[in-house]
Motif scaffolding. Structure first.
Motif, PDB file in Angstrom:
ATOM      1  N   ALA A  90      -5.896   1.067  -3.100  1.00 57.93           N
ATOM      2  CA  ALA A  90      -7.942   1.216  -3.370  1.00 57.93           C
ATOM      3  C   ALA A  90      -8.089   1.796  -5.447  1.00 57.93           C
ATOM      4  CB  ALA A  90      -8.514   1.616  -2.490  1.00 57.93           C
ATOM      5  N   GLY A 119      -8.548   0.502  -7.928  1.00 58.40           N
ATOM      6  CA  GLY A 119      -9.726  -0.309  -8.552  1.00 58.40           C
ATOM      7  C   GLY A 119      -8.519  -0.973  -9.800  1.00 58.40           C
ATOM      8  N   THR A 135      -7.971  -3.992  -8.503  1.00 57.38           N
ATOM      9  CA  THR A 135      -8.699  -5.525  -8.728  1.00 57.38           C
ATOM     10  C   THR A 135      -9.399  -5.432 -10.307  1.00 57.38           C
ATOM     11  OG1 THR A 135      -7.515  -5.511  -7.039  1.00 57.38           O
ATOM     12  CG2 THR A 135      -9.905  -7.297  -7.067  1.00 57.38           C
ATOM     13  N   GLU A 171      -1.675  -9.529  -7.619  1.00 58.82           N
ATOM     14  CA  GLU A 171      -0.926  -9.139  -6.796  1.00 58.82           C
ATOM     15  C   GLU A 171      -0.939  -9.538  -5.681  1.00 58.82           C
ATOM     16  OE1 GLU A 171      -2.094  -5.177  -4.822  1.00 58.82           O
ATOM     17  OE2 GLU A 171       0.857  -4.621  -5.276  1.00 58.82           O
ATOM     18  N   VAL A 216      -1.201  -9.646  -2.381  1.00 57.17           N
ATOM     19  CA  VAL A 216      -0.960  -9.123  -1.182  1.00 57.17           C
ATOM     20  C   VAL A 216      -2.028 -10.740   0.140  1.00 57.17           C
ATOM     21  CG1 VAL A 216      -3.869  -8.721  -1.445  1.00 57.17           C
ATOM     22  CG2 VAL A 216      -2.400  -7.778  -0.097  1.00 57.17           C
ATOM     23  N   ARG A 224       0.744  -3.814 -10.473  1.00 58.52           N
ATOM     24  CA  ARG A 224       1.545  -3.354 -10.114  1.00 58.52           C
ATOM     25  C   ARG A 224       2.934  -3.997 -10.922  1.00 58.52           C
ATOM     26  NH1 ARG A 224      -0.279  -1.935  -4.588  1.00 58.52           N
ATOM     27  NH2 ARG A 224      -1.016   0.634  -5.332  1.00 58.52           N
ATOM     28  N   ALA A 277       6.872  -1.354  -7.009  1.00 59.23           N
ATOM     29  CA  ALA A 277       7.278  -1.526  -5.300  1.00 59.23           C
ATOM     30  C   ALA A 277       8.675  -0.804  -5.122  1.00 59.23           C
ATOM     31  CB  ALA A 277       7.508  -2.911  -5.083  1.00 59.23           C
ATOM     32  N   ARG A 307     -13.655  -0.454   1.461  1.00 59.93           N
ATOM     33  CA  ARG A 307     -14.434  -1.376   2.138  1.00 59.93           C
ATOM     34  C   ARG A 307     -13.142  -2.693   3.008  1.00 59.93           C
ATOM     35  NH1 ARG A 307      -8.646  -2.507  -1.802  1.00 59.93           N
ATOM     36  NH2 ARG A 307      -7.207  -1.577  -0.312  1.00 59.93           N
TER      37      ARG A 307
HETATM   38  N1  DCP Z   1       1.583  -2.098  -0.362  1.00 60.99           N
HETATM   39  C1  DCP Z   1       2.775  -1.404   0.236  1.00 60.99           C
HETATM   40  N2  DCP Z   1       3.775  -1.285  -0.798  1.00 60.99           N
HETATM   41  C2  DCP Z   1       3.860  -1.845  -1.395  1.00 60.99           C
HETATM   42  C3  DCP Z   1       2.524  -2.202  -2.500  1.00 60.99           C
HETATM   43  C4  DCP Z   1       1.439  -2.389  -1.780  1.00 60.99           C
HETATM   44  O1  DCP Z   1       1.866  -0.858   1.133  1.00 60.99           O
HETATM   45  N3  DCP Z   1       5.864  -1.960  -2.421  1.00 60.99           N
HETATM   46  C5  DCP Z   1       0.620  -2.529  -0.042  1.00 60.99           C
HETATM   47  C6  DCP Z   1      -0.789  -1.212   0.060  1.00 60.99           C
HETATM   48  C7  DCP Z   1      -2.187  -1.910   0.419  1.00 60.99           C
HETATM   49  C8  DCP Z   1      -1.385  -3.416   0.354  1.00 60.99           C
HETATM   50  O2  DCP Z   1      -0.403  -3.522   0.328  1.00 60.99           O
HETATM   51  O3  DCP Z   1      -2.058  -2.000   2.408  1.00 60.99           O
HETATM   52  C9  DCP Z   1      -2.374  -4.069  -0.939  1.00 60.99           C
HETATM   53  O4  DCP Z   1      -2.329  -2.563  -2.362  1.00 60.99           O
HETATM   54  P1  DCP Z   1      -2.813  -2.529  -3.236  1.00 60.99           P
HETATM   55  O5  DCP Z   1      -2.893  -0.927  -3.506  1.00 60.99           O
HETATM   56  O6  DCP Z   1      -2.079  -3.203  -4.381  1.00 60.99           O
HETATM   57  O7  DCP Z   1      -3.637  -3.346  -3.611  1.00 60.99           O
HETATM   58  P2  DCP Z   1      -5.704  -3.497  -3.818  1.00 60.99           P
HETATM   59  O8  DCP Z   1      -6.265  -4.234  -3.038  1.00 60.99           O
HETATM   60  O9  DCP Z   1      -5.804  -1.822  -2.944  1.00 60.99           O
HETATM   61  O10 DCP Z   1      -5.826  -3.058  -5.355  1.00 60.99           O
HETATM   62  P3  DCP Z   1      -7.424  -1.611  -5.386  1.00 60.99           P
HETATM   63  O11 DCP Z   1      -8.209  -2.109  -4.794  1.00 60.99           O
HETATM   64  O12 DCP Z   1      -6.617  -1.118  -7.068  1.00 60.99           O
HETATM   65  O13 DCP Z   1      -7.963  -3.311  -5.899  1.00 60.99           O
END
Ligand code: DCP
Length: 220
Positions: free
Chosen positions: A20, A22, A24, A41, A43, A94, A99, A156
């Motif tokens: 989270a 930012g 995206t 990503e 997800v 990422r 990862a 969110r």
């Molecule tokens: N995650 C994980 N292991 C990883 C990568 C991600 O456990 N190697 C998890 C963490 C979050 C979900 O996957 O619960 C998605 O994570 P991101 O932070 O990549 O995506 P966001 O949508 O949170 O990104 P942002 O809010 O920055 O746009």
């Protein structure tokens, strides 16, 4: 630079940052740029692989399901790094590196991943990175405070993430700082451009506008 790849290779920019932070919004901003292919990503895949939700399972029981999620994430990241695109530049959320260096490392260090699972994931990671070229040209690090991320997470309301405590975000933050700022933990595969990401959305867009040329030239 103009962002034209040297040697005809596609430039790769990875957007890194806490959950989270930012990423995206950043990717959405640059997706409006021609010559860039933005890969988000995957997800949605992590929440549904043949009807299973490894992301949800991992948050429910990290010790049991951490390796399941992280094995699949490693595959989807590798797939993104290697996907052929027509644009001269790719931008990813990422990387296969974070990862491993951030999320797998965090599971292991916090005692939530059995040593044998960590060993198997590490062997896979080392085999991949030693046998397959995964070039990254620039890392854009969205540096945020764990508190900010925690607030955004609550707003969110992604079902699986409801149980993420502030301490989890603090641990991820510390691993990112050691990797990309202090550079004391793991190999940093590309130059790092740091953008502070605690501002609200509108100000973040302004920052992307200000840093646009730097990012598009693939240098910090
Ligand atoms: N995650 C994980 N292991 C990883 C990568 C991600 O456990 N190697 C998890 C963490 C979050 C979900 O996957 O619960 C998605 O994570 P991101 O932070 O990549 O995506 P966001 O949508 O949170 O990104 P942002 O809010 O920055 O746009």
């Amino acid at each position: 630079g103009t962002g034209v790849p040297i040697h005809g290779r596609t430039l790769c920019i990875c957007i890194e940052g806490n959950i989270a932070s930012g990423k995206t919004t950043c990717l959405e901003y640059f997706s409006k740029t021609s010559n860039i292919e933005v890969l988000t990503e995957p997800v949605s895949k992590w929440r549904n692989v043949r009807g299973h939700n490894p992301l949800g399972l991992m948050y429910q029981d990290p010790t049991r399901w951490g390796i399941t999620l992280q094995t699949y994430i490693q595959l989807t990241m590798l797939d993104q790094h290697l996907s052929t695109i027509s644009a001269p530049m790719r931008m990813m959320e990422r990387s296969i590196y974070s990862a491993k260096y951030i999320f797998v490392e965090n599971l292991y260090r916090s005692g939530k991943m059995p040593e044998v699972d960590f060993a198997v994931l590490s062997e896979w990671f080392e085999w991949i990175t030693q046998n397959i070229a995964i070039p990254v040209d620039l890392i854009v690090y969205l540096q945020s405070s764990p508190q900010t991320c925690h607030e955004r997470l609550k707003e969110r309301c992604r079902e699986e993430e409801k149980i993420i405590p502030l301490e989890y975000l603090e641990a991820i933050h510390q691993l990112y700082e050691d990797w990309l700022i202090k550079k004391t933990s793991f190999n940093v595969p590309a130059p790092v451009l740091v953008i502070s990401a605690d501002d609200d959305l509108q100000k973040m867009i302004l920052q992307y506008e200000e840093n646009r040329e730097k990012i598009l030239s693939g240098s910090n």
